[in-house]
Design an enzyme around this catalytic site. Structure first.
Site, mmCIF file in Angstrom:
data_model
loop_
_atom_site.group_PDB
_atom_site.id
_atom_site.type_symbol
_atom_site.label_atom_id
_atom_site.label_comp_id
_atom_site.label_asym_id
_atom_site.label_seq_id
_atom_site.Cartn_x
_atom_site.Cartn_y
_atom_site.Cartn_z
ATOM 1 C CB CYS A 95 -0.902 -0.007 1.231
ATOM 2 S SG CYS A 95 -1.804 1.547 1.484
ATOM 3 C CD GLU A 96 -0.004 5.243 -4.066
ATOM 4 O OE1 GLU A 96 -0.679 6.266 -4.198
ATOM 5 O OE2 GLU A 96 0.631 4.726 -5.009
ATOM 6 C CG HIS A 128 -0.457 3.664 6.095
ATOM 7 N ND1 HIS A 128 -1.703 3.567 5.505
ATOM 8 C CD2 HIS A 128 -0.540 4.671 7.000
ATOM 9 C CE1 HIS A 128 -2.506 4.470 6.047
ATOM 10 N NE2 HIS A 128 -1.839 5.144 6.949
ATOM 11 C CG HIS A 142 -5.822 -3.337 2.069
ATOM 12 N ND1 HIS A 142 -5.213 -2.447 1.209
ATOM 13 C CD2 HIS A 142 -6.720 -4.029 1.323
ATOM 14 C CE1 HIS A 142 -5.727 -2.591 0.000
ATOM 15 N NE2 HIS A 142 -6.640 -3.541 0.040
#
Length: 218
Positions: A108-109, A111, A178
């Protein structure tokens, strides 16, 4: 203008161009000193947290993390479309081609925490133009190994297939968990996010779209 582009509404066309400009499907260049720069940054993070990066357990951590990032985010430096250029047309197959349960791991960009799950891909060949089944999985893998959003990953898989194979229709469904939701913030482990995108004939034909979506979901 290709048949798939013509099927998209103007808003989607504008949005797709904006995504391509900000996050191109094609490869990014990698600085020669990438590993050294990442290692220095990791060391700085450890110091900022109050840790001692020179103690035994952390001494090699910056270099390990640098190698890890260059591996798990290595899809940035590859072109996912190259795999789809291996094509076959002798059999003239015209029915839907569906590959389910393509496992992937991404980052995930927002975090820089992992998200992972399964991608399900379907396309309707035009003129019997096919690609190898493993090539679809490789395309997913390259696009996943980047700083990503699940929504963008779903779109980019469909866009790569549409661009290279120019099929009559494409549908992609992605299911993922996620870690940015499981490990921090709301702390909701086990939650699954589902994203879909449709291109071409299946975008217009609701009955055909429902049939393919049911097959993708299994």
């Amino acid at each position: 203008m290709s048949k798939l582009t013509a099927d998209l509404v103007p808003l989607e066309t504008i949005r797709g161009k904006a995504i391509e400009e900000s996050c191109p499907i094609g490869p990014h260049s990698c600085p020669e000193d990438a590993a050294e720069r990442i290692a220095r940054a990791v060391r700085d993070i450890l110091v900022a947290l109050g840790e001692n990066p020179d103690r035994e357990g952390l001494l090699e951590t910056p270099d390990r993390v640098a190698r890890m990032y260059l591996d798990v985010l290595g899809g940035l430096h590859e072109d996912p479309r190259i795999h789809l250029r291996k094509q076959f047309s002798a059999d003239r197959h015209e029915g839907a081609v569906i590959v389910r349960d393509i496992r992937f791991h991404s980052m995930c960009e927002h975090h820089l925490l992992p998200f992972f799950g399964r991608a399900h891909v379907a396309y309707l060949p035009d003129g019997g133009r096919l690609t190898g089944l493993s090539k679809l999985a490789r395309t997913v893998g390259v696009l996943a190994r980047r700083p990503q959003l699940q929504e963008r990953l779903t779109d980019q898989i469909a866009d790569a297939i549409a661009e290279v194979l120019d099929p009559k229709a494409v549908m992609v469904l992605v299911e993922a968990e996620h870690m940015c939701m499981a490990m921090r913030g709301v702390r909701s482990p086990g939650s699954t996010t589902v994203t879909t995108v449709t291109r071409g004939l299946w975008q217009r034909d609701s009955a055909a779209r429902a049939e393919i979506l049911a097959l993708l979901r299994g």
